[in-house]
Design a protein around this motif. Structure first.
Motif, mmCIF file in Angstrom:
data_model
loop_
_atom_site.group_PDB
_atom_site.id
_atom_site.type_symbol
_atom_site.label_atom_id
_atom_site.label_comp_id
_atom_site.label_asym_id
_atom_site.label_seq_id
_atom_site.Cartn_x
_atom_site.Cartn_y
_atom_site.Cartn_z
ATOM 1 N N LYS A 95 0.829 -1.202 0.000
ATOM 2 C CA LYS A 95 0.000 0.000 0.000
ATOM 3 C C LYS A 95 0.870 1.261 0.000
ATOM 4 O O LYS A 95 0.581 2.240 -0.718
ATOM 5 C CB LYS A 95 -0.916 -0.022 1.229
ATOM 6 C CG LYS A 95 -1.936 1.099 1.264
ATOM 7 C CD LYS A 95 -2.853 0.948 2.464
ATOM 8 C CE LYS A 95 -3.882 2.088 2.518
ATOM 9 N NZ LYS A 95 -4.778 1.942 3.687
ATOM 10 N N ARG A 141 2.405 1.763 -3.397
ATOM 11 C CA ARG A 141 1.424 2.312 -4.336
ATOM 12 C C ARG A 141 1.269 3.821 -4.136
ATOM 13 O O ARG A 141 1.111 4.569 -5.105
ATOM 14 C CB ARG A 141 0.086 1.609 -4.143
ATOM 15 C CG ARG A 141 0.061 0.189 -4.713
ATOM 16 C CD ARG A 141 -1.243 -0.494 -4.418
ATOM 17 N NE ARG A 141 -1.274 -1.830 -4.992
ATOM 18 C CZ ARG A 141 -2.204 -2.735 -4.719
ATOM 19 N NH1 ARG A 141 -3.191 -2.437 -3.879
ATOM 20 N NH2 ARG A 141 -2.161 -3.922 -5.295
ATOM 21 N N ILE A 163 4.159 5.460 -5.775
ATOM 22 C CA ILE A 163 3.982 5.453 -7.233
ATOM 23 C C ILE A 163 3.021 6.545 -7.658
ATOM 24 O O ILE A 163 3.251 7.259 -8.649
ATOM 25 C CB ILE A 163 3.476 4.066 -7.694
ATOM 26 C CG1 ILE A 163 4.580 3.020 -7.500
ATOM 27 C CG2 ILE A 163 3.042 4.107 -9.163
ATOM 28 C CD1 ILE A 163 4.125 1.604 -7.743
ATOM 29 N N ASN A 164 1.935 6.688 -6.890
ATOM 30 C CA ASN A 164 0.969 7.753 -7.214
ATOM 31 C C ASN A 164 1.620 9.135 -7.126
ATOM 32 O O ASN A 164 1.360 10.015 -7.946
ATOM 33 C CB ASN A 164 -0.231 7.669 -6.277
ATOM 34 C CG ASN A 164 -1.085 6.435 -6.536
ATOM 35 O OD1 ASN A 164 -1.074 5.893 -7.647
ATOM 36 N ND2 ASN A 164 -1.823 5.989 -5.525
#
Length: 309
Positions: A213, A216, A219-220
């Motif tokens: 999580k 991610r 990455i966002n």
């Protein structure tokens, strides 16, 4: 006059098949007319009528003292009557074996083995089901896992079947099937141990999920930075001499790193919605900076890449 036993103790087709499965089978007839026929894996105690129905169609000869193998028929020196008698004496005081419904596969045999358990002596024995099929409804006794099993019909010993060597895992599985009720305490302890292992594994999975999580989220964030870079005005990005001014986010990233000595920047899929910028060359001195900007290492291509959404 007493009624003769017309192969009432045997399945004739299965018994004949058991003989055909062997490379060599033999026969012996005793003075009282009892006939013993079999191979190294199974042995039948037969009446003349049994012999006519089971062995004669396979051997194509009368009962006698003979052996048939690949070389044909020859005189036999195998004392099958003695072998059978001694095996019966060894097994006569043993308890009947209990059949186990578990499917047991053996490495050396293509077909599953038939598993049995002796509760009194606490051993597991495996047998070829093709041989057992010759004795329908028979009670089975054996003194150990590696001794011959004697087949009983109406209290009379009618045959002998040699065992298959049981692998440790198979033996433990069969024993567990029959001793589960007696081992409740041990099973409960084992169950608690397994529950603890499961809980620890679940905690590891939760921790891994949290890490994924977080990754991610990073990455966002990187994708948002790339989007911001794509909106930078042309004036904010210095153009190289005699080179077109970069316009897209991929071109901006490529232009930045192309200016670094020793690095080569290449854009793959420039006309697609998700181009990729590849950095090759002497990347090692700049690895931390590249990774800080969102670059990922590809061991397969020995280069870094930026994936532009």
């Amino acid at each position: 006059m007493a009624k003769q036993n017309y192969y009432g103790s045997f399945n004739p087709s299965a018994a004949a098949k058991a003989l055909k499965m062997a490379d060599r089978y033999f026969c012996q007839i005793t003075e009282d007319g009892t006939i013993y026929a079999g191979s190294g894996y199974v042995l039948f105690k037969l009446t003349p009528h049994d012999y006519a129905a089971i062995v004669q169609p396979v051997a194509c000869c009368e009962a006698g003292n003979w052996t048939i193998d690949r070389n044909g028929k020859s005189e036999s020196n195998i004392d099958a009557a003695r072998i059978f008698s001694e095996a019966v004496k060894t097994a006569q005081n043993a308890a009947d074996l209990q059949s186990c419904p578990l499917v047991i596969n053996c490495k050396k045999d293509k077909n599953p083995a038939a598993a049995y358990y002796n509760a009194e002596a606490d051993f597991v024995a495996l047998y070829n089901p093709a041989y057992l099929a010759a004795f329908p409804g028979a009670a089975i006794r054996a003194s150990s896992a590696c001794s011959p099993a004697i087949m009983y019909n109406g209290g009379e010993a009618v045959g002998l079947v040699m065992p298959i060597r049981a692998e440790p895992k198979a033996a433990r599985a069969v024993k567990a099937y029959f001793t589960e009720a007696d081992d409740d305490n041990d099973n409960n302890a084992e169950a608690e141990k397994l529950r603890g292992q499961l809980a620890a594994r679940n905690a590891e999975l939760l921790e891994a999920r949290d890490k994924i999580k977080a990754l991610r989220g990073e990455i966002n964030d990187l994708q948002a930075e790339v989007c911001e870079l794509s909106t930078v005005s042309a004036e904010a990005v210095p153009a190289a001499d005699n080179k077109p001014e970069p316009k897209t986010a991929a071109e901006i990233i490529a232009a930045r790193w192309a200016e670094v000595d020793g690095l080569t920047a290449t854009i793959k899929g420039a006309q697609t919605a998700a181009p990729v910028v590849w950095l090759a060359g002497d990347t090692k001195p700049h690895a931390k900076a590249i990774e800080a900007d969102g670059g990922k290492w590809s061991a397969k291509k020995n280069a870094y890449y930026f994936r532009v959404a």
